[in-house]
Design a protein around this motif. Structure first.
Motif, PDB file in Angstrom:
ATOM      1  N   VAL A  56       0.837  -1.205   0.000  1.00 29.87           N
ATOM      2  CA  VAL A  56       0.000   0.000   0.000  1.00 29.87           C
ATOM      3  C   VAL A  56       0.879   1.266   0.000  1.00 29.87           C
ATOM      4  N   LYS A  57       1.869   1.285   0.880  1.00 27.96           N
ATOM      5  CA  LYS A  57       2.709   2.481   1.021  1.00 27.96           C
ATOM      6  C   LYS A  57       3.582   2.736  -0.208  1.00 27.96           C
ATOM      7  N   LEU A  58       3.993   1.650  -0.874  1.00 27.55           N
ATOM      8  CA  LEU A  58       4.877   1.801  -2.038  1.00 27.55           C
ATOM      9  C   LEU A  58       4.112   1.761  -3.362  1.00 27.55           C
ATOM     10  N   ASN A  59       2.777   1.727  -3.267  1.00 26.55           N
ATOM     11  CA  ASN A  59       1.930   1.728  -4.470  1.00 26.55           C
ATOM     12  C   ASN A  59       2.216   0.529  -5.392  1.00 26.55           C
ATOM     13  N   LEU A  60       2.298  -0.640  -4.790  1.00 25.38           N
ATOM     14  CA  LEU A  60       2.568  -1.867  -5.546  1.00 25.38           C
ATOM     15  C   LEU A  60       1.279  -2.678  -5.652  1.00 25.38           C
ATOM     16  N   LYS A  61       1.015  -3.249  -6.825  1.00 25.91           N
ATOM     17  CA  LYS A  61      -0.309  -3.843  -7.065  1.00 25.91           C
ATOM     18  C   LYS A  61      -0.487  -5.246  -6.491  1.00 25.91           C
ATOM     19  N   ASP A  62       0.595  -6.052  -6.421  1.00 23.18           N
ATOM     20  CA  ASP A  62       0.437  -7.422  -5.914  1.00 23.18           C
ATOM     21  C   ASP A  62       1.760  -7.942  -5.354  1.00 23.18           C
ATOM     22  N   GLY A  63       1.738  -9.214  -4.913  1.00 19.07           N
ATOM     23  CA  GLY A  63       2.915  -9.812  -4.301  1.00 19.07           C
ATOM     24  C   GLY A  63       4.099  -9.908  -5.246  1.00 19.07           C
ATOM     25  N   ALA A  64       3.822 -10.212  -6.505  1.00 19.54           N
ATOM     26  CA  ALA A  64       4.907 -10.323  -7.491  1.00 19.54           C
ATOM     27  C   ALA A  64       5.572  -8.968  -7.714  1.00 19.54           C
ATOM     28  N   ASP A  65       4.755  -7.926  -7.740  1.00 18.65           N
ATOM     29  CA  ASP A  65       5.268  -6.562  -7.885  1.00 18.65           C
ATOM     30  C   ASP A  65       6.146  -6.194  -6.690  1.00 18.65           C
TER      31      ASP A  65
END
Length: 217
Positions: free
Chosen positions: A195-204
């Motif tokens: 959430v804090k790093l604006n990442l969409k999923d676990g792979a990201d």
């Protein structure tokens, strides 16, 4: 005339490592290990009841709570207390975070004993101790001030540790074991990091963490 020795406190959950550092320090004419603790709570209890400590050598990863949380509690108790982080974690990744938390320096456990003794003396003199490589790197980073670094700094100490371990290729189960936390807690940290790093999923998240670690070194 006898020299007044600086009083050193060791905070590390590995008793054998504390013993080795204590032997090294106690051989010096100007310093001595005055107290030892295996976790943050024990360290704080000692600080509350003992004579003034001149410097604390603190590990980053402890069984009960992160060293970054411990240093905050120490400075709430004794604001001027000099703390030197002594850790197995990469200086290139953790040193800036340590300074932001209020530490006066950072030494990796892999360094020779002479480096640790030099660091202690520098901090006791009121200076900040980092390796020359890390010192130069921090100056360059301060001059740059990139947005990704600002996002990293938004992470809590526990989230920061989890991101670092993800970047090293560890699974949630392995991270839980290394940090003495439950898998559920680690999964919560992973979600918050995304959430804090604006990442969409676990792979990201894994791609980001891996790239971040490689760029820090």
């Amino acid at each position: 005339m006898s020299t007044v020795k600086a009083k050193v406190m060791l905070v590390d959950d590995h008793a054998m490592l504390r013993h080795g550092m204590a032997m090294l320090i106690n051989m010096e004419p100007d310093m001595e290990v005055f107290a030892e603790a295996g976790d943050g709570n024990e360290a704080l209890a000692i600080l509350k009841k003992t004579d003034p400590i001149d410097i604390v050598l603190l590990d980053v990863t402890l069984k009960t709570v992160s060293g970054f949380e411990v240093i905050k509690s120490m400075h709430a108790l004794i604001p001027t207390l000099p703390v030197l982080f002594v850790s197995m974690h990469d200086e290139s990744v953790y040193a800036e975070r340590a300074l932001r938390a209020g530490a006066r320096g950072y030494v990796m456990k892999q360094e020779p004993g002479e480096v640790l003794l030099t660091a202690i003396r520098e901090v006791l003199k009121g200076n900040v101790y980092l390796s020359k490589q890390m010192h130069d790197k921090l100056l360059n980073r301060i001059a740059g001030g990139s947005e990704p670094e600002q996002l990293i700094n938004s992470l809590t100490p526990s989230e920061f540790e989890v991101l670092h371990l993800i970047g090293q290729g560890h699974s949630s189960q392995e991270i839980a074991k290394l940090l003495y936390r439950s898998i559920k807690t680690i999964e919560t940290h992973r979600f918050n990091i995304r959430v804090k790093l604006n990442l969409k999923d676990g792979a990201d998240l894994i791609r980001y963490a891996t790239r971040w670690i490689s760029e820090e070194r």
